[in-house]
Design a protein around this motif. Structure first.
Motif, PDB file in Angstrom:
ATOM      1  N   ILE A   1      63.455  -2.288  -3.644  1.00 41.09           N
ATOM      2  CA  ILE A   1      63.890  -3.182  -2.578  1.00 41.09           C
ATOM      3  C   ILE A   1      62.787  -4.131  -2.133  1.00 41.09           C
ATOM      4  CG2 ILE A   1      64.708  -3.264  -0.180  1.00 41.09           C
ATOM      5  CD1 ILE A   1      66.155  -0.620  -0.720  1.00 41.09           C
ATOM      6  N   PHE A   2      61.556  -3.627  -2.027  1.00 40.79           N
ATOM      7  CA  PHE A   2      60.461  -4.433  -1.481  1.00 40.79           C
ATOM      8  C   PHE A   2      59.523  -4.925  -2.590  1.00 40.79           C
ATOM      9  CE2 PHE A   2      61.919  -1.732   1.961  1.00 40.79           C
ATOM     10  CZ  PHE A   2      62.028  -2.636   3.016  1.00 40.79           C
ATOM     11  N   ASN A   3      58.803  -5.992  -2.292  1.00 47.46           N
ATOM     12  CA  ASN A   3      57.942  -6.623  -3.298  1.00 47.46           C
ATOM     13  C   ASN A   3      56.452  -6.373  -3.087  1.00 47.46           C
ATOM     14  OD1 ASN A   3      60.146  -7.855  -4.651  1.00 47.46           O
ATOM     15  ND2 ASN A   3      60.197  -9.481  -3.112  1.00 47.46           N
ATOM     16  N   SER A   4      56.077  -5.867  -1.928  1.00 53.62           N
ATOM     17  CA  SER A   4      54.672  -5.592  -1.633  1.00 53.62           C
ATOM     18  C   SER A   4      54.395  -4.096  -1.778  1.00 53.62           C
ATOM     19  CB  SER A   4      54.324  -6.047  -0.217  1.00 53.62           C
ATOM     20  OG  SER A   4      53.061  -5.560   0.175  1.00 53.62           O
ATOM     21  N   GLN A   5      53.397  -3.753  -2.597  1.00 59.16           N
ATOM     22  CA  GLN A   5      53.083  -2.343  -2.783  1.00 59.16           C
ATOM     23  C   GLN A   5      52.587  -1.706  -1.488  1.00 59.16           C
ATOM     24  OE1 GLN A   5      50.712  -1.309  -6.171  1.00 59.16           O
ATOM     25  NE2 GLN A   5      52.002  -2.400  -7.618  1.00 59.16           N
TER      26      GLN A   5
ATOM     27  N   SER B   1      56.225  -3.397  -9.962  1.00 66.42           N
ATOM     28  CA  SER B   1      55.354  -4.032 -10.960  1.00 66.42           C
ATOM     29  C   SER B   1      56.171  -4.708 -12.051  1.00 66.42           C
ATOM     30  CB  SER B   1      54.409  -3.000 -11.571  1.00 66.42           C
ATOM     31  OG  SER B   1      55.140  -1.942 -12.181  1.00 66.42           O
ATOM     32  N   ASP B   2      57.309  -4.106 -12.423  1.00 64.10           N
ATOM     33  CA  ASP B   2      58.189  -4.728 -13.422  1.00 64.10           C
ATOM     34  C   ASP B   2      58.810  -6.012 -12.882  1.00 64.10           C
ATOM     35  OD1 ASP B   2      57.638  -2.783 -15.247  1.00 64.10           O
ATOM     36  OD2 ASP B   2      59.558  -1.745 -15.095  1.00 64.10           O
ATOM     37  N   LYS B   3      59.134  -6.037 -11.600  1.00 65.63           N
ATOM     38  CA  LYS B   3      59.669  -7.252 -10.990  1.00 65.63           C
ATOM     39  C   LYS B   3      58.602  -8.345 -10.938  1.00 65.63           C
ATOM     40  CE  LYS B   3      60.985  -5.477  -7.082  1.00 65.63           C
ATOM     41  NZ  LYS B   3      61.537  -5.456  -5.700  1.00 65.63           N
ATOM     42  N   ALA B   4      57.381  -7.949 -10.582  1.00 68.23           N
ATOM     43  CA  ALA B   4      56.311  -8.922 -10.391  1.00 68.23           C
ATOM     44  C   ALA B   4      55.883  -9.593 -11.692  1.00 68.23           C
ATOM     45  CB  ALA B   4      55.105  -8.249  -9.728  1.00 68.23           C
ATOM     46  N   ASN B   5      55.827  -8.822 -12.783  1.00 68.27           N
ATOM     47  CA  ASN B   5      55.359  -9.400 -14.046  1.00 68.27           C
ATOM     48  C   ASN B   5      56.488  -9.893 -14.946  1.00 68.27           C
ATOM     49  OD1 ASN B   5      56.438  -7.084 -15.259  1.00 68.27           O
ATOM     50  ND2 ASN B   5      54.454  -6.030 -15.327  1.00 68.27           N
ATOM     51  N   GLY B   6      57.729  -9.825 -14.451  1.00 66.94           N
ATOM     52  CA  GLY B   6      58.865 -10.332 -15.217  1.00 66.94           C
ATOM     53  C   GLY B   6      59.418  -9.368 -16.239  1.00 66.94           C
ATOM     54  N   MET B   7      58.868  -8.146 -16.299  1.00 67.67           N
ATOM     55  CA  MET B   7      59.326  -7.177 -17.287  1.00 67.67           C
ATOM     56  C   MET B   7      60.757  -6.734 -17.015  1.00 67.67           C
ATOM     57  SD  MET B   7      58.807  -5.534 -20.037  1.00 67.67           S
ATOM     58  CE  MET B   7      57.050  -5.866 -20.312  1.00 67.67           C
ATOM     59  N   LEU B   8      61.120  -6.620 -15.738  1.00 72.73           N
ATOM     60  CA  LEU B   8      62.482  -6.196 -15.408  1.00 72.73           C
ATOM     61  C   LEU B   8      63.501  -7.206 -15.909  1.00 72.73           C
ATOM     62  CD1 LEU B   8      64.504  -4.347 -14.076  1.00 72.73           C
ATOM     63  CD2 LEU B   8      63.990  -5.418 -11.877  1.00 72.73           C
ATOM     64  N   ALA B   9      63.244  -8.492 -15.658  1.00 71.69           N
ATOM     65  CA  ALA B   9      64.152  -9.533 -16.132  1.00 71.69           C
ATOM     66  C   ALA B   9      64.215  -9.532 -17.659  1.00 71.69           C
ATOM     67  CB  ALA B   9      63.683 -10.893 -15.623  1.00 71.69           C
ATOM     68  N   PHE B  10      63.062  -9.312 -18.310  1.00 69.06           N
ATOM     69  CA  PHE B  10      63.025  -9.286 -19.771  1.00 69.06           C
ATOM     70  C   PHE B  10      63.842  -8.119 -20.323  1.00 69.06           C
ATOM     71  CE2 PHE B  10      61.046  -7.533 -23.622  1.00 69.06           C
ATOM     72  CZ  PHE B  10      61.190  -8.612 -24.489  1.00 69.06           C
ATOM     73  N   ILE B  11      63.679  -6.941 -19.716  1.00 67.23           N
ATOM     74  CA  ILE B  11      64.387  -5.747 -20.194  1.00 67.23           C
ATOM     75  C   ILE B  11      65.891  -5.926 -20.061  1.00 67.23           C
ATOM     76  CG2 ILE B  11      64.834  -3.315 -19.696  1.00 67.23           C
ATOM     77  CD1 ILE B  11      61.893  -2.998 -19.000  1.00 67.23           C
TER      78      ILE B  11
ATOM     79  N   ILE C   1      72.648  -0.460  -7.410  1.00 65.59           N
ATOM     80  CA  ILE C   1      73.386  -1.574  -6.808  1.00 65.59           C
ATOM     81  C   ILE C   1      72.449  -2.735  -6.497  1.00 65.59           C
ATOM     82  CG2 ILE C   1      74.687  -2.293  -4.760  1.00 65.59           C
ATOM     83  CD1 ILE C   1      75.867   0.532  -4.650  1.00 65.59           C
ATOM     84  N   TRP C   2      71.253  -2.440  -5.990  1.00 60.85           N
ATOM     85  CA  TRP C   2      70.303  -3.492  -5.619  1.00 60.85           C
ATOM     86  C   TRP C   2      69.898  -4.318  -6.835  1.00 60.85           C
ATOM     87  CZ3 TRP C   2      68.619  -4.869  -0.780  1.00 60.85           C
ATOM     88  CH2 TRP C   2      67.569  -5.797  -0.725  1.00 60.85           C
ATOM     89  N   ILE C   3      69.569  -3.626  -7.932  1.00 63.40           N
ATOM     90  CA  ILE C   3      69.172  -4.346  -9.149  1.00 63.40           C
ATOM     91  C   ILE C   3      70.339  -5.138  -9.708  1.00 63.40           C
ATOM     92  CG2 ILE C   3      68.399  -4.070 -11.535  1.00 63.40           C
ATOM     93  CD1 ILE C   3      66.704  -1.732 -10.660  1.00 63.40           C
ATOM     94  N   SER C   4      71.541  -4.542  -9.695  1.00 64.56           N
ATOM     95  CA  SER C   4      72.722  -5.223 -10.216  1.00 64.56           C
ATOM     96  C   SER C   4      73.057  -6.469  -9.398  1.00 64.56           C
ATOM     97  CB  SER C   4      73.920  -4.265 -10.218  1.00 64.56           C
ATOM     98  OG  SER C   4      73.676  -3.145 -11.040  1.00 64.56           O
ATOM     99  N   LYS C   5      72.953  -6.362  -8.080  1.00 71.98           N
ATOM    100  CA  LYS C   5      73.286  -7.498  -7.206  1.00 71.98           C
ATOM    101  C   LYS C   5      72.249  -8.618  -7.325  1.00 71.98           C
ATOM    102  CE  LYS C   5      76.990  -5.867  -5.162  1.00 71.98           C
ATOM    103  NZ  LYS C   5      78.318  -6.537  -5.285  1.00 71.98           N
ATOM    104  N   LYS C   6      70.990  -8.241  -7.526  1.00 76.52           N
ATOM    105  CA  LYS C   6      69.942  -9.261  -7.635  1.00 76.52           C
ATOM    106  C   LYS C   6      70.011 -10.031  -8.944  1.00 76.52           C
ATOM    107  CE  LYS C   6      67.775  -8.892  -3.739  1.00 76.52           C
ATOM    108  NZ  LYS C   6      67.632 -10.037  -2.830  1.00 76.52           N
ATOM    109  N   LYS C   7      70.673  -9.423  -9.949  1.00 80.52           N
ATOM    110  CA  LYS C   7      70.851 -10.093 -11.233  1.00 80.52           C
ATOM    111  C   LYS C   7      69.524 -10.602 -11.809  1.00 80.52           C
ATOM    112  CE  LYS C   7      75.660 -11.509 -10.507  1.00 80.52           C
ATOM    113  NZ  LYS C   7      75.896 -10.650  -9.350  1.00 80.52           N
ATOM    114  N   PHE C   8      68.590  -9.677 -11.992  1.00 77.21           N
ATOM    115  CA  PHE C   8      67.276 -10.058 -12.516  1.00 77.21           C
ATOM    116  C   PHE C   8      67.367 -10.638 -13.928  1.00 77.21           C
ATOM    117  CE2 PHE C   8      66.191  -6.978  -9.252  1.00 77.21           C
ATOM    118  CZ  PHE C   8      65.147  -7.630  -8.613  1.00 77.21           C
TER     119      PHE C   8
END
Length: 262
Positions: free
Chosen positions: A179-183, A96-106, A252-259
């Motif tokens: 890792i995945f985007n679909s709930q 949900s944080d990825k979908a609404n942009g909160m992860l990138a904002f944080i 590692i996944w979040i770091s590599k994706k560079k949100f």
């Protein structure tokens, strides 16, 4: 540490907004009381309704020991519907944080990925663990009311073992949610894998030593037999290592994706 505190508070606020602080504990309370009540009253209910024709009912069902009934709560209620409810409640923990942009904002703020992940995992684990403990204690109260008492030390040791299995469930679901985007996909993969882990418990001692779900089996053995299997040390080590590995993969996944650069 300040970042972790802020992120943990954010998680708890989100739980309140989603009413998760109400419905998840209630679900486990219901699951906790279901097993002892059904075990005790089912023969009487079938007899009263006349539905026992052609059905052989074990007369010892209502004479089970308290430890056996409490172990059934873990194996029949918490390890089936309970696991699925936990997964459904957590499938959007990172997605949900990825979908609404909160992860990138944080992550554009002075917040490390480690702080973000630890805030997610620890806050959700504490909440889920408290819900499980609440349901477990409710089941225990009904067990001592309808059946026999359970030794307090066995009760506590079994709970600690089971909470280690819960730790893996929370950390694994968090990883899949990252890792995945679909709930729907997150829920499906998590349910199939975690229930699969529980199904294969007991097939091989070697598999059990590296299977986090075997912590549930050890918890049930403590309640039923009153003893701790010597192989539990390997299960404890593997559960801790695999939980740490899932958290590492998430990091590692979040770091590599560079949100923070999206």
């Amino acid at each position: 540490m300040n970042n972790f505190t802020v992120l943990a508070k954010k998680e708890f606020v989100q739980m309140v907004r989603e009413f998760k602080v109400i419905w998840l504990p209630l679900v486990f309370i219901f699951l906790g009381l279901t097993q002892p009540v059904v075990s005790y009253y089912l023969p009487s209910i079938l007899k009263a309704l006349g539905g026992g024709q052609g059905i052989t009912i074990d007369p010892s069902m209502a004479a089970q020991k308290g430890g056996e009934v409490l172990a059934s709560t873990l194996g029949s209620q918490f390890d089936q519907l309970g696991v699925m409810i936990i997964i459904v409640s957590m499938m959007g923990v990172v997605q949900s944080d990825k979908a609404n942009g909160m992860l990138a904002f944080i992550l554009t703020r002075p917040v490390t990925v480690v702080s973000y992940i630890s805030g997610k995992v620890i806050s959700n684990y504490l909440f889920v663990a408290c819900s499980v403990v609440l349901g477990y204690l409710v089941s225990y109260l009904y067990v001592i009311l309808l059946f026999t008492r359970v030794d307090f030390v066995d009760l506590l040791v079994a709970l600690l073992f089971y909470l280690m299995w819960i730790l893996f469930i929370v950390s694994f679901t968090t990883m899949i949610s990252t890792i995945f985007n679909s709930q729907g996909i997150i829920a499906l993969i998590s349910i199939v894998f975690l229930l699969g882990c529980r199904i294969v418990v007991g097939l091989s001692p070697i598999i059990d030593n590296v299977n986090p779900a075997s912590m549930s089996k050890h918890a049930m053995e403590v309640l039923i037999l009153g003893t701790v299997n010597t192989d539990v040390i390997w299960s404890v080590i593997s559960t801790i290592v695999l939980s740490a590995l899932t958290i590492l993969v998430t990091n590692i996944w979040i770091s590599k994706k560079k949100f923070n650069n999206e």
